[in-house]
Design a protein around this motif. Structure first.
Motif, PDB file in Angstrom:
ATOM      1  N   LEU A 251       0.853  -1.190   0.000  1.00  0.00           N
ATOM      2  CA  LEU A 251       0.000   0.000   0.000  1.00  0.00           C
ATOM      3  C   LEU A 251       0.880   1.229   0.000  1.00  0.00           C
ATOM      4  N   ASP A 252       0.620   2.140  -0.901  1.00  0.00           N
ATOM      5  CA  ASP A 252       1.320   3.418  -0.834  1.00  0.00           C
ATOM      6  C   ASP A 252       0.360   4.548  -1.191  1.00  0.00           C
ATOM      7  N   GLU A 253       0.768   5.731  -0.758  1.00  0.00           N
ATOM      8  CA  GLU A 253      -0.091   6.910  -0.889  1.00  0.00           C
ATOM      9  C   GLU A 253      -0.412   7.209  -2.348  1.00  0.00           C
ATOM     10  N   ALA A 254       0.559   6.996  -3.237  1.00  0.00           N
ATOM     11  CA  ALA A 254       0.349   7.309  -4.651  1.00  0.00           C
ATOM     12  C   ALA A 254      -0.731   6.417  -5.267  1.00  0.00           C
ATOM     13  N   GLU A 255      -0.800   5.176  -4.818  1.00  0.00           N
ATOM     14  CA  GLU A 255      -1.831   4.271  -5.314  1.00  0.00           C
ATOM     15  C   GLU A 255      -3.200   4.631  -4.746  1.00  0.00           C
ATOM     16  N   LEU A 256      -3.192   5.101  -3.512  1.00  0.00           N
ATOM     17  CA  LEU A 256      -4.437   5.337  -2.783  1.00  0.00           C
ATOM     18  C   LEU A 256      -5.099   6.661  -3.151  1.00  0.00           C
ATOM     19  N   LYS A 257      -4.292   7.702  -3.328  1.00  0.00           N
ATOM     20  CA  LYS A 257      -4.832   9.060  -3.433  1.00  0.00           C
ATOM     21  C   LYS A 257      -5.832   9.288  -4.555  1.00  0.00           C
ATOM     22  N   PRO A 258      -5.648   8.699  -5.746  1.00  0.00           N
ATOM     23  CA  PRO A 258      -6.637   8.945  -6.800  1.00  0.00           C
ATOM     24  C   PRO A 258      -8.047   8.490  -6.433  1.00  0.00           C
ATOM     25  N   PHE A 259      -8.155   7.622  -5.432  1.00  0.00           N
ATOM     26  CA  PHE A 259      -9.462   7.142  -5.009  1.00  0.00           C
ATOM     27  C   PHE A 259     -10.088   8.017  -3.916  1.00  0.00           C
ATOM     28  N   LEU A 260      -9.336   8.991  -3.422  1.00  0.00           N
ATOM     29  CA  LEU A 260      -9.837   9.828  -2.322  1.00  0.00           C
ATOM     30  C   LEU A 260      -9.967  11.273  -2.798  1.00  0.00           C
ATOM     31  N   GLN A 261     -10.972  11.510  -3.636  1.00  0.00           N
ATOM     32  CA  GLN A 261     -11.228  12.849  -4.145  1.00  0.00           C
ATOM     33  C   GLN A 261     -11.968  13.672  -3.083  1.00  0.00           C
ATOM     34  N   LEU A 262     -11.579  14.926  -2.952  1.00  0.00           N
ATOM     35  CA  LEU A 262     -12.219  15.797  -1.974  1.00  0.00           C
ATOM     36  C   LEU A 262     -13.739  15.817  -2.161  1.00  0.00           C
ATOM     37  N   ASP A 263     -14.204  16.034  -3.387  1.00  0.00           N
ATOM     38  CA  ASP A 263     -15.650  16.144  -3.596  1.00  0.00           C
ATOM     39  C   ASP A 263     -16.375  14.862  -3.199  1.00  0.00           C
ATOM     40  N   LYS A 264     -15.761  13.723  -3.477  1.00  0.00           N
ATOM     41  CA  LYS A 264     -16.396  12.450  -3.124  1.00  0.00           C
ATOM     42  C   LYS A 264     -16.379  12.225  -1.611  1.00  0.00           C
ATOM     43  N   MET A 265     -15.335  12.683  -0.947  1.00  0.00           N
ATOM     44  CA  MET A 265     -15.283  12.531   0.511  1.00  0.00           C
ATOM     45  C   MET A 265     -16.298  13.467   1.192  1.00  0.00           C
ATOM     46  N   ILE A 266     -16.520  14.650   0.609  1.00  0.00           N
ATOM     47  CA  ILE A 266     -17.592  15.519   1.120  1.00  0.00           C
ATOM     48  C   ILE A 266     -18.933  14.808   0.953  1.00  0.00           C
ATOM     49  N   GLU A 267     -19.159  14.234  -0.233  1.00  0.00           N
ATOM     50  CA  GLU A 267     -20.395  13.479  -0.467  1.00  0.00           C
ATOM     51  C   GLU A 267     -20.546  12.353   0.555  1.00  0.00           C
ATOM     52  N   ALA A 268     -19.448  11.662   0.843  1.00  0.00           N
ATOM     53  CA  ALA A 268     -19.500  10.550   1.789  1.00  0.00           C
ATOM     54  C   ALA A 268     -19.890  11.035   3.187  1.00  0.00           C
ATOM     55  N   ALA A 269     -19.284  12.153   3.611  1.00  0.00           N
ATOM     56  CA  ALA A 269     -19.620  12.700   4.929  1.00  0.00           C
ATOM     57  C   ALA A 269     -21.096  13.098   4.986  1.00  0.00           C
ATOM     58  N   PHE A 270     -21.578  13.716   3.903  1.00  0.00           N
ATOM     59  CA  PHE A 270     -22.996  14.104   3.841  1.00  0.00           C
ATOM     60  C   PHE A 270     -23.906  12.870   3.854  1.00  0.00           C
ATOM     61  N   ASP A 271     -23.537  11.859   3.067  1.00  0.00           N
ATOM     62  CA  ASP A 271     -24.389  10.671   2.960  1.00  0.00           C
ATOM     63  C   ASP A 271     -24.504   9.952   4.304  1.00  0.00           C
ATOM     64  N   CYS A 272     -23.407   9.866   5.038  1.00  0.00           N
ATOM     65  CA  CYS A 272     -23.476   9.245   6.367  1.00  0.00           C
ATOM     66  C   CYS A 272     -24.425  10.022   7.283  1.00  0.00           C
ATOM     67  N   ALA A 273     -24.385  11.358   7.187  1.00  0.00           N
ATOM     68  CA  ALA A 273     -25.294  12.182   7.996  1.00  0.00           C
ATOM     69  C   ALA A 273     -26.740  11.992   7.563  1.00  0.00           C
ATOM     70  N   THR A 274     -26.956  11.761   6.273  1.00  0.00           N
ATOM     71  CA  THR A 274     -28.307  11.488   5.783  1.00  0.00           C
ATOM     72  C   THR A 274     -28.818  10.170   6.341  1.00  0.00           C
ATOM     73  N   ARG A 275     -27.984   9.144   6.288  1.00  0.00           N
ATOM     74  CA  ARG A 275     -28.403   7.817   6.732  1.00  0.00           C
ATOM     75  C   ARG A 275     -28.566   7.750   8.246  1.00  0.00           C
ATOM     76  N   LEU A 276     -27.748   8.494   8.962  1.00  0.00           N
ATOM     77  CA  LEU A 276     -27.828   8.456  10.420  1.00  0.00           C
ATOM     78  C   LEU A 276     -28.910   9.377  10.975  1.00  0.00           C
ATOM     79  N   PHE A 277     -28.984  10.596  10.425  1.00  0.00           N
ATOM     80  CA  PHE A 277     -29.810  11.625  11.054  1.00  0.00           C
ATOM     81  C   PHE A 277     -30.854  12.232  10.127  1.00  0.00           C
TER      82      PHE A 277
END
Length: 675
Positions: free
Chosen positions: A347-373
């Motif tokens: 595992l290295d950061e260069a392989e991982l980073k393309p999968f962790l887009q800021l916009d998608k992580m914002i969506e993920a944080a929002f979606d968890c809040a939708t499902r929880l609350f």
């Protein structure tokens, strides 16, 4: 009355009219709002009517509404988008605000009214929330010196004003050191740096009007440089500049400020009858005493240091295999740890980073809040204070809950770190008010047209700050003084650290961790490797944090040191700090502790809260579903919506049925307790 800060804000959701506000508006608005607040407080103190909860406590809650509105805008801008004019205003405002605070708490007539209410509190017919607000109001007056007279009272006022000046100066010195330093890279210096680091270094150069690539002291840029650059002397140069922030000599040196700050805090505590500042500060926290804090930190220190020592031996051997015979140094650790992670976890950061887009992580944080609350997030196209800033309306079942503002990219005008603040807090007194909540981060800004990519640690930071935002957005109390995050300092990190756990839920990552170019989801094999490696290098991470917390505690629980750097070195020697690891925040850049009183003698609180967050997420695991509806409802009703309306221990016990031990934390970090 043409000052936009003082006029009614006929804007969507009552947002500040950023486009109409200039820096010239702040000082006159501040003076007018401060005068109004003083007049309101004087009217309460001099009221000829007998004191009631409404004409004293509730009136105090509303007395500085205009001042709070002005400062809510100003301090958000001063932290996230500073400039010389705003820095000058900070230096002007801070002692005036400290003096105003002292005027209120040392107003004998006002305190007499509060004492009269306290004496007959059982006969006032108060609600539990009102009883709590009365208690907290009286306690804040007493702890601010309301029972002092004469010379001690006057000296305490002077001390608090001077501390306010020093905290502002510390922050501005640190920002100056962080924004001014950069290191240009030649073509040869780019060796080994993955594309995402090169892109961030180009963007940082462009921001400074420079051709090519530069490394800055932004954590989101310097850390990956330290991870990937094989050029040891460059790593050393960058690392030493990072560690030297606030200690470079000249006008921006913070070392003398830390000495004076600690001496004044000790004097403040003794004026109020406490043995030391830590005893004063911790009295109102969950921990209660310095001894309880040290016991927790040392329970974690022993296994963490043992792990770090073992890891250091492995990294030292890797360094020798590279033909380097010297000792493993602090600027080597991240480089060899990254190589080890690649070798052991593929595992290295260069392989991982393309999968962790800021916009998608914002969506993920929002979606968890939708499902929880049950929250929904609607993008807003409104003028904000910087082109990089975004906003959303937060809704539930069609009801407006909050405005959420996200300010994610590093820039020279922004102080380092990440934080959550409220331009406006939730309250019901005087009419329902819903909050305006701001998350500020320092992620590396991409080149134009390219997606912003995060490290896994960056993504965790995003979830962390959004957990604080949920604490504000879901607040449901009457009084602003106990709204949202207005809780014990060692409880405030529970919602934020708990929310980090949802980032690691496999179904969340499999949905939102998608490749920036192909759109393909993260392969299951990579996802499994990522989750398996979550505790990789945890000895290092825990040691650098706990060392900082122990230094903070020692600074405030013993005599104030004449030389903070010498005392820091003594403390680290006493605990056996590993040679190749530095404190996460060395004293001259320890803004948590020296930029204000917030985390002074309180940096431990992240770990105190972690004891609870590990246990709290286990409740969802025991329910068999990280989005269990009943558990989410309990979390909201007993913790997220209640603010400071009850004691933190009561709130947590109501949620979980008991208080946890340190075992869940050690298990969560993959550390085995020392024998």
């Amino acid at each position: 009355m043409s000052n936009p800060l003082l006029l009614p804000w006929n804007t969507p959701f009552g947002l500040p009219p950023f486009a109409q506000i200039s820096d010239d508006d702040f000082a006159p608005a501040f003076e007018a709002a401060l005068a109004e607040a003083r007049a309101n407080v004087a009217a309460i103190a001099d009221n000829p009517e007998p004191p009631t909860f409404a004409n004293t406590i509730e009136a105090l809650e509303l007395a500085d509404a205009s001042l709070g509105r002005v400062l809510g805008v100003f301090y958000n801008l001063a932290g996230a988008d500073s400039n010389p004019a705003r820095q000058a205003l900070q230096r002007e405002f801070s002692p005036k605000l400290a003096a105003y605070g002292s005027e209120i708490t040392m107003n004998k007539a006002l305190f007499a009214r509060i004492e009269a209410l306290w004496a007959r509190r059982g006969d006032l017919g108060l609600t539990p929330e009102q009883e709590r607000v009365l208690m907290l109001t009286r306690r804040s007056f007493v702890r601010a010196g309301a029972q002092l007279d004469g010379a001690p009272a006057e000296r305490l006022k002077e001390v608090k004003e001077r501390l306010a000046v020093l905290g502002t100066q510390f922050t501005q010195n640190l920002l100056a050191d962080e924004s001014e330093w950069f290191m240009e890279l030649s073509e040869a210096d780019l060796e080994g740096l993955p594309d995402f680091v090169l892109a961030a270094a180009r963007a940082a150069a462009q921001e400074r009007g420079i051709e090519g690539h530069v490394i800055t002291l932004s954590r989101s840029l310097i850390v990956p440089f330290l991870q990937f650059s094989p050029r040891r002397e460059l790593r050393r140069k960058a690392f030493e500049a990072w560690c030297a922030r606030g200690a470079n000599g000249g006008e921006t040196d913070n070392r003398a400020i830390t000495v004076e700050t600690l001496a004044l805090r000790e004097e403040r505590a003794r004026l109020l009858g406490y043995e030391n500042f830590s005893a004063f500060k911790l009295e109102t926290e969950m921990a209660k005493t310095p001894e309880a804090v040290r016991d927790l930190l040392m329970a974690v220190w022993a296994p963490a240091k043992a792990q770090a020592d073992a890891d250091a031996e492995v990294l030292q051997e890797m360094m020798r295999a590279d033909g380097i015979n010297g000792d493993l140094e602090a600027w080597d650790w991240r480089y060899y740890a990254e190589k080890r992670r690649k070798a052991e976890h593929d595992l290295d950061e260069a392989e991982l980073k393309p999968f962790l887009q800021l916009d998608k992580m914002i969506e993920a944080a929002f979606d968890c809040a939708t499902r929880l609350f049950g929250l929904g997030f609607k993008p807003l196209d409104l003028p904000l204070y910087h082109p990089d800033v975004r906003a959303w309306e937060v809704l539930r079942d069609g009801r407006h809950m909050a405005v959420f503002i996200g300010d994610y990219f590093a820039r020279a005008s922004k102080r380092s770190g990440a934080w959550c603040s409220a331009m406006r807090s939730q309250k019901k007194l005087g009419g329902e008010v819903r909050p305006i909540v701001v998350n500020v981060c320092n992620f590396a800004k991409p080149e134009a047209g390219q997606p912003a990519l995060l490290s896994f640690d960056d993504a965790r930071t995003l979830f962390h700050e959004f957990g604080h935002a949920l604490h504000q957005m879901l607040s449901d109390v009457t009084y602003e003084s106990i709204s949202g995050t207005s809780v014990a300092r060692d409880f405030v990190e529970l919602p934020s650290q708990l929310y980090e756990h949802w980032l690691s839920v496999p179904e969340v990552l499999s949905r939102y961790a998608v490749h920036a170019e192909t759109g393909e989801p993260m392969p299951k094999d990579l996802l499994d490797r990522l989750l398996k490696a979550q505790n990789f290098d945890m000895g290092f991470q825990t040691v650098e944090y706990v060392a900082s917390a122990l230094v903070d505690l020692a600074f405030h629980s013993g005599p104030a040191p004449a030389d903070t750097m010498a005392r820091q070195a003594e403390i680290l020697e006493e605990i056996g700090m590993p040679k190749a690891i530095r404190m996460r925040h060395a004293t001259p850049q320890f803004a948590h502790v020296f930029a204000g009183d917030g985390y002074s003698s309180g940096y431990y609180s992240y770990m105190w809260s972690e004891v609870m967050d590990a246990d709290a997420f286990a409740a969802f695991e025991e329910a068999g579903d990280p989005f269990d509806a009943e558990m989410a409802q309990r979390l909201e009703s007993r913790i997220l919506s209640t603010g400071g309306s009850e004691e933190a221990e009561t709130l947590y016990t109501d949620f979980r049925g008991r208080m946890p031990g340190v075992e869940a934390l050690l298990k969560g970090r993959g550390l085995v307790a020392a024998e």
